[in-house]
Design a protein around this motif. Structure first.
Motif, PDB file in Angstrom:
ATOM      1  N   GLN A  37      35.759  -7.193 -15.650  1.00 29.78           N
ATOM      2  CA  GLN A  37      36.797  -6.568 -14.859  1.00 29.78           C
ATOM      3  C   GLN A  37      38.055  -7.411 -14.879  1.00 29.78           C
ATOM      4  O   GLN A  37      37.994  -8.626 -14.682  1.00 29.78           O
TER       5      GLN A  37
ATOM      6  N   TYR B  35      31.696   2.875  -4.330  1.00 27.69           N
ATOM      7  CA  TYR B  35      31.486   1.463  -4.054  1.00 27.69           C
ATOM      8  C   TYR B  35      32.728   0.906  -3.370  1.00 27.69           C
ATOM      9  O   TYR B  35      33.828   1.410  -3.529  1.00 27.69           O
ATOM     10  N   ARG B  36      32.525  -0.198  -2.679  1.00 27.10           N
ATOM     11  CA  ARG B  36      33.649  -0.994  -2.219  1.00 27.10           C
ATOM     12  C   ARG B  36      33.513  -2.402  -2.795  1.00 27.10           C
ATOM     13  O   ARG B  36      32.394  -2.886  -3.017  1.00 27.10           O
ATOM     14  N   GLN B  37      34.645  -3.025  -3.088  1.00 27.60           N
ATOM     15  CA  GLN B  37      34.642  -4.369  -3.658  1.00 27.60           C
ATOM     16  C   GLN B  37      35.456  -5.290  -2.773  1.00 27.60           C
ATOM     17  O   GLN B  37      36.642  -5.029  -2.506  1.00 27.60           O
ATOM     18  N   LEU B  43      30.396  -5.591  -6.051  1.00 29.86           N
ATOM     19  CA  LEU B  43      30.539  -4.204  -5.621  1.00 29.86           C
ATOM     20  C   LEU B  43      29.317  -3.813  -4.802  1.00 29.86           C
ATOM     21  O   LEU B  43      28.186  -4.119  -5.172  1.00 29.86           O
ATOM     22  N   TYR B  89      38.214   0.477  -3.381  1.00 36.84           N
ATOM     23  CA  TYR B  89      37.132   1.446  -3.505  1.00 36.84           C
ATOM     24  C   TYR B  89      37.066   1.973  -4.932  1.00 36.84           C
ATOM     25  O   TYR B  89      38.072   2.395  -5.501  1.00 36.84           O
ATOM     26  N   GLY B 106      39.982   2.715  -9.373  1.00 40.85           N
ATOM     27  CA  GLY B 106      39.989   2.118  -8.041  1.00 40.85           C
ATOM     28  C   GLY B 106      41.104   2.622  -7.143  1.00 40.85           C
ATOM     29  O   GLY B 106      42.149   3.097  -7.604  1.00 40.85           O
TER      30      GLY B 106
END
Lengths: 110, 112
Positions: A37, B35-37, B43, B89, B106
């Motif tokens: 990422q 998902y949330r990061q 995540l 998110y 995201g």
């Protein structure tokens, strides 16, 4: 509590050096995935490993899935600045849900 | 390009207001995920869907609800946003015949 433990959390190396990131768990997974990422973007899949003991190579990246399907490693040979990023491992269960490690931030200095 | 879009990409809102995030796919995949990061957590799965109107809770579902009235859209709603829901998110999709999830770009949500 993180189901998957990644180590190290941060890694800073010089261009041309090798590095290894580890992903360990006490749980068995049906498959394990590695993502990379970059800031402001979503994770991008690098590889999926399914079979215990499996080794996959993607150019300078080598991925290994443990025999018991609980752990994995990512090895980068002759790292380049373009390899800089956040590396995430994720294990998939039988219900197609992923559990992620906290990630390893890799910085390759030119 | 896995054909996933998220909207909005950025949102700033105030505590107590409702917020809805949208995930749209063009792949006709069965499985969709939210998902949330957050820093130090990787995540974490909020909710997921395994078909139209079929949803289930993930690891951090408190304070969130979801809906999926058609295959291509999966909505995440924060009924009354709190500052602890400030996060990035991500939506993801998975085809039944694949063993891989593909992620959207995201949504950065800030709750003041």
């Amino acid at each position: 509590t993180q189901l998957l433990e990644q180590s190290p959390q941060f890694l800073s190396i010089q261009e041309g050096e090798n590095l290894t990131v580890y992903c360990n768990s006490s749980s068995v997974f049906s498959s394990l995935q590695w993502y990379r990422q970059e800031p402001g973007e979503g994770p991008v899949l690098l590889v999926t490993v399914v079979t215990g003991g499996e080794v996959k190579k993607l150019k300078r990246l080598t991925f290994q899935f443990g025999d018991a399907r609980k752990d994995s490693s990512l090895h980068i040979t002759a790292a380049q600045p373009g390899d800089t990023g956040l590396y995430l491992c994720a294990g998939e269960d039988g219900d197609y849900k992923l559990s992620f490690g906290a990630g390893t931030t890799v910085t390759v200095r030119a | 390009d896995a054909g996933i879009t998220q909207s909005p990409r950025h949102k700033v809102t105030e505590t107590g207001t409702p917020v809805t995030l949208r995930c749209h796919q063009t792949e006709n995949h069965r499985y969709m995920y939210w998902y949330r990061q957050d820093p130090g957590h990787g995540l974490r799965l909020i909710h997921y869907s395994y078909g139209v109107k079929d949803t289930d809770k993930g690891e951090v579902s408190d304070g969130y609800s979801v809906s999926r009235s058609k295959t291509e859209d999966f909505l995440l709603t924060l009924e009354s946003a709190t500052s602890s829901q400030t996060s990035v998110y991500f939506c993801a999709i998975r085809g039944y015949s694949t063993d891989t999830q593909y992620f959207g770009p995201g949504t950065r949500l800030t709750v003041l």
